[in-house]
Design an enzyme around this catalytic site. Sequence first.
Site, PDB file in Angstrom:
ATOM      1  N   ASP A 297       0.863  -1.165   0.000  1.00 42.94           N
ATOM      2  CA  ASP A 297       0.000   0.000   0.000  1.00 42.94           C
ATOM      3  C   ASP A 297       0.911   1.229   0.000  1.00 42.94           C
ATOM      4  O   ASP A 297       2.085   1.132   0.374  1.00 42.94           O
ATOM      5  CB  ASP A 297      -0.883  -0.036   1.249  1.00 42.94           C
ATOM      6  N   LEU A 298       0.397   2.383  -0.403  1.00 43.83           N
ATOM      7  CA  LEU A 298       1.219   3.597  -0.427  1.00 43.83           C
ATOM      8  C   LEU A 298       0.907   4.518   0.756  1.00 43.83           C
ATOM      9  O   LEU A 298       1.700   4.669   1.664  1.00 43.83           O
ATOM     10  CB  LEU A 298       1.009   4.341  -1.751  1.00 43.83           C
ATOM     11  N   ASP A 299      -0.276   5.145   0.725  1.00 43.52           N
ATOM     12  CA  ASP A 299      -0.617   6.169   1.710  1.00 43.52           C
ATOM     13  C   ASP A 299      -0.653   5.608   3.129  1.00 43.52           C
ATOM     14  O   ASP A 299      -1.327   4.601   3.402  1.00 43.52           O
ATOM     15  CB  ASP A 299      -1.980   6.783   1.385  1.00 43.52           C
TER      16      ASP A 299
ATOM     17  N   ASP B 135      -1.321  -0.607   6.029  1.00 46.15           N
ATOM     18  CA  ASP B 135      -1.702  -0.117   7.355  1.00 46.15           C
ATOM     19  C   ASP B 135      -3.161  -0.342   7.689  1.00 46.15           C
ATOM     20  O   ASP B 135      -3.569  -0.165   8.839  1.00 46.15           O
ATOM     21  CB  ASP B 135      -1.412   1.387   7.451  1.00 46.15           C
TER      22      ASP B 135
END
Length: 238
Positions: free
Chosen positions: A16-18, A188
């Site tokens: 995941d990025l954000d 997250d």
Amino acid sequence: MRFYRPLGRISALTFDLDDTLYDNRPVITRTEQEALAFVQNYHPALNSLQNSDLQRLRQAVRDAEPEIYHDVTQWRHRAVERAMLEAGLSAAEARMGANAAMMNFAKWRSRIEVPQTTHDTLKALARKWPLVAITNGNAQPELFGLGDYFEFVLRAGPDGRSKPFSDMYTLAAEKLKMPVGEILHVGDDLTTDVAGAIRCGMQACWIKPENADLMHTADSRLLPHIEISQLASLTSLI
């Protein structure tokens, strides 16, 4: 690092990025402010527009097109276009204005400060495994220095339905040409990242937010394989 399930073979990692590789909260706050200011200043008829108006229009767009939420960029574009139409701009002017607004949005959306530890960790992991980014958002890693670490980036909308749907997870395995069960997904969010990955057959690593507790978290549905509190902990798997 805490283990909840036995880890199997790992042949690749997806991320995941954000809020997994960097803190996205200040980025979004600044981007929303700049995006609203741009639209307000685009035409005199729009100078009283507020974020509450855009939220109303976003909901109207989703009511009309329930699946639009899978593509947050198109969803935002349609809402801005509606705002301009309501302000009295012609269809052509509204379309052109929405395009300009989205270009401005993309500029601010990718002004992300990535911690050096993220660079160091991804660099180390990429020497052992292929890495892939899978995001529900519209951040562009190539614009803030992370693009070179990833084999490719999958985005909800163009590459399938948003997580936790399995579309992008399955596509990642297909593009990597490896079994989905040999991929470890890192994120997250316990719903979109952990539950989504596990339900499609991937292994999952939860990078827990500060002060979070898996046993006392409302959206805890499926146990991850491993839990970490710092991204750098992943290098212990090498």
